[in-house]
Design a protein around this motif. Structure first.
Motif, PDB file in Angstrom:
ATOM      1  N   TYR B  35       0.848  -1.188   0.000  1.00 29.30           N
ATOM      2  CA  TYR B  35       0.000   0.000   0.000  1.00 29.30           C
ATOM      3  C   TYR B  35       0.884   1.238   0.000  1.00 29.30           C
ATOM      4  CZ  TYR B  35      -3.871  -2.868   1.941  1.00 29.30           C
ATOM      5  OH  TYR B  35      -4.859  -3.797   2.175  1.00 29.30           O
ATOM      6  N   LEU B  43      -5.618   4.192   2.863  1.00 33.72           N
ATOM      7  CA  LEU B  43      -4.609   3.334   2.271  1.00 33.72           C
ATOM      8  C   LEU B  43      -5.030   2.946   0.861  1.00 33.72           C
ATOM      9  CD1 LEU B  43      -3.773   0.858   5.187  1.00 33.72           C
ATOM     10  CD2 LEU B  43      -2.529   2.879   4.489  1.00 33.72           C
ATOM     11  N   GLU B  99     -13.426 -17.673   3.244  1.00 28.80           N
ATOM     12  CA  GLU B  99     -14.208 -16.948   2.245  1.00 28.80           C
ATOM     13  C   GLU B  99     -13.319 -16.164   1.304  1.00 28.80           C
ATOM     14  OE1 GLU B  99     -17.537 -15.543   5.322  1.00 28.80           O
ATOM     15  OE2 GLU B  99     -17.776 -14.709   3.333  1.00 28.80           O
ATOM     16  N   SER B 100     -12.530 -15.335   1.857  1.00 26.21           N
ATOM     17  CA  SER B 100     -11.682 -14.449   1.069  1.00 26.21           C
ATOM     18  C   SER B 100     -10.580 -13.917   1.963  1.00 26.21           C
ATOM     19  CB  SER B 100     -12.514 -13.279   0.537  1.00 26.21           C
ATOM     20  OG  SER B 100     -11.675 -12.229   0.117  1.00 26.21           O
ATOM     21  N   TYR B 101      -9.461 -13.571   1.334  1.00 31.01           N
ATOM     22  CA  TYR B 101      -8.377 -12.975   2.111  1.00 31.01           C
ATOM     23  C   TYR B 101      -8.839 -11.677   2.756  1.00 31.01           C
ATOM     24  CZ  TYR B 101      -7.822  -9.563  -1.630  1.00 31.01           C
ATOM     25  OH  TYR B 101      -8.031  -8.552  -2.531  1.00 31.01           O
ATOM     26  N   SER B 102      -9.835 -11.034   2.164  1.00 29.34           N
ATOM     27  CA  SER B 102     -10.246  -9.722   2.659  1.00 29.34           C
ATOM     28  C   SER B 102     -10.905  -9.794   4.024  1.00 29.34           C
ATOM     29  CB  SER B 102     -11.222  -9.057   1.677  1.00 29.34           C
ATOM     30  OG  SER B 102     -10.562  -8.730   0.485  1.00 29.34           O
ATOM     31  N   ASN B 103     -11.367 -10.957   4.450  1.00 35.36           N
ATOM     32  CA  ASN B 103     -11.990 -11.081   5.761  1.00 35.36           C
ATOM     33  C   ASN B 103     -10.990 -11.443   6.856  1.00 35.36           C
ATOM     34  OD1 ASN B 103     -14.344 -12.288   3.692  1.00 35.36           O
ATOM     35  ND2 ASN B 103     -15.008 -10.762   5.193  1.00 35.36           N
ATOM     36  N   GLN B 104      -9.728 -11.490   6.485  1.00 35.62           N
ATOM     37  CA  GLN B 104      -8.687 -11.793   7.467  1.00 35.62           C
ATOM     38  C   GLN B 104      -7.945 -10.529   7.854  1.00 35.62           C
ATOM     39  OE1 GLN B 104      -8.221 -14.951   8.746  1.00 35.62           O
ATOM     40  NE2 GLN B 104     -10.110 -15.285   7.607  1.00 35.62           N
ATOM     41  N   PRO B 105      -7.646 -10.365   9.143  1.00 33.99           N
ATOM     42  CA  PRO B 105      -6.862  -9.184   9.545  1.00 33.99           C
ATOM     43  C   PRO B 105      -5.517  -9.173   8.848  1.00 33.99           C
ATOM     44  CG  PRO B 105      -7.699 -10.362  11.456  1.00 33.99           C
ATOM     45  CD  PRO B 105      -7.966 -11.235  10.271  1.00 33.99           C
ATOM     46  N   GLN B 106      -5.085  -7.998   8.467  1.00 31.60           N
ATOM     47  CA  GLN B 106      -3.766  -7.852   7.871  1.00 31.60           C
ATOM     48  C   GLN B 106      -2.779  -7.387   8.936  1.00 31.60           C
ATOM     49  OE1 GLN B 106      -3.827  -5.602   4.194  1.00 31.60           O
ATOM     50  NE2 GLN B 106      -5.684  -6.633   3.501  1.00 31.60           N
ATOM     51  N   PHE B 108       0.783  -5.479   9.456  1.00 31.85           N
ATOM     52  CA  PHE B 108       1.552  -4.485   8.721  1.00 31.85           C
ATOM     53  C   PHE B 108       2.971  -4.360   9.235  1.00 31.85           C
ATOM     54  CE2 PHE B 108      -1.526  -2.239   6.042  1.00 31.85           C
ATOM     55  CZ  PHE B 108      -2.723  -2.691   6.554  1.00 31.85           C
TER      56      PHE B 108
END
Lengths: 109, 117
Positions: B35, B43, B99-106, B108
């Motif tokens: 990002y 971001l 489901e998707s990577y987007s539902n997992q905390p990132q 940083f």
């Protein structure tokens, strides 16, 4: 277009309670994140909401209303170390993560 | 604890240079992200990778490329640096999730503040 709205800056007093709002207009909804970012540091995960209601984690709580496109982060018993930016991010219907610009929270003694 | 390490905290380069930003994670995460973070903006995703040698363009890929030769390492390359690429660059990683990577905390890294002169 897709939009996440958060106040740019808020000020609160040590020991008090503060509520940081996030409203979103996105193509669908698959979840909402809150992150904390201290100046010059990495964002760190605070909470994830996908269902309506309040989720409590110690001094921090996060609320979601999907019908209103609205979330808030509630911080209780504020401490000086809570001075940071708070980022709201929404997962849309395509599972894209849309980020708000963040709210800078200033805590005064 | 997950650790995401970015190679430099501060970097100063000249216009036209080829710039490499390196990121390493130690939690065997499938997904890695680059990002940029600019004042007053959320971001913005440049590129992400969901597996070794795989990459997907984000919202603002122009002027950038990426490389993921090993699972733990994700590199961002500015092919010919320009002044409008002066920014804070953040690397992140996450598990894939059901489901998707987007539902997992990132998770940083601390960021690289890049100045292009």
């Amino acid at each position: 277009g897709q939009n996440i709205d958060q106040p740019t800056e808020m000020t609160a007093t040590e020991g008090a309670i503060v509520q940081i709002n996030c409203t979103y207009q996105t193509s669908g909804f698959n979840g909402l994140f809150w992150y904390q970012q201290h100046a010059g540091e990495a964002p760190t995960f605070l909470s994830y909401n996908v269902l309506d209601g309040l989720e409590e984690k110690g001094r921090f709580s996060s609320f979601l209303s999907r019908s209103k496109g609205y979330s808030y982060l509630l911080l209780k018993e504020l401490q000086m170390k809570d001075s940071a930016s708070y980022l709201c991010a929404v997962v849309d219907s395509n599972y894209q993560l849309i980020w708000g610009a963040g709210t800078k929270l200033i805590i005064k003694p | 604890d997950v650790k995401v390490t970015q190679s430099s905290r501060y970097l100063v380069k000249r216009t036209g240079e080829k710039v490499f930003l390196e990121c390493v994670q130690d939690m065997d995460h499938e997904n890695m992200f680059w990002y940029r973070q600019d004042p007053g903006l959320g971001l913005r995703l440049i590129y992400f990778s969901y597996d070794v040698k795989m990459k997907e363009k984000g919202d603002i890929p122009e002027g950038y490329s990426v490389s993921r030769e090993k699972k733990e390492r994700f590199s961002l390359i500015l092919e010919s640096a320009s002044t409008n690429q002066t920014s804070m660059y953040l690397c992140a990683s996450s598990f894939s999730g059901t489901e998707s990577y987007s539902n997992q905390p990132q998770h940083f890294g601390d960021g690289t503040r890049l100045s292009i002169l």
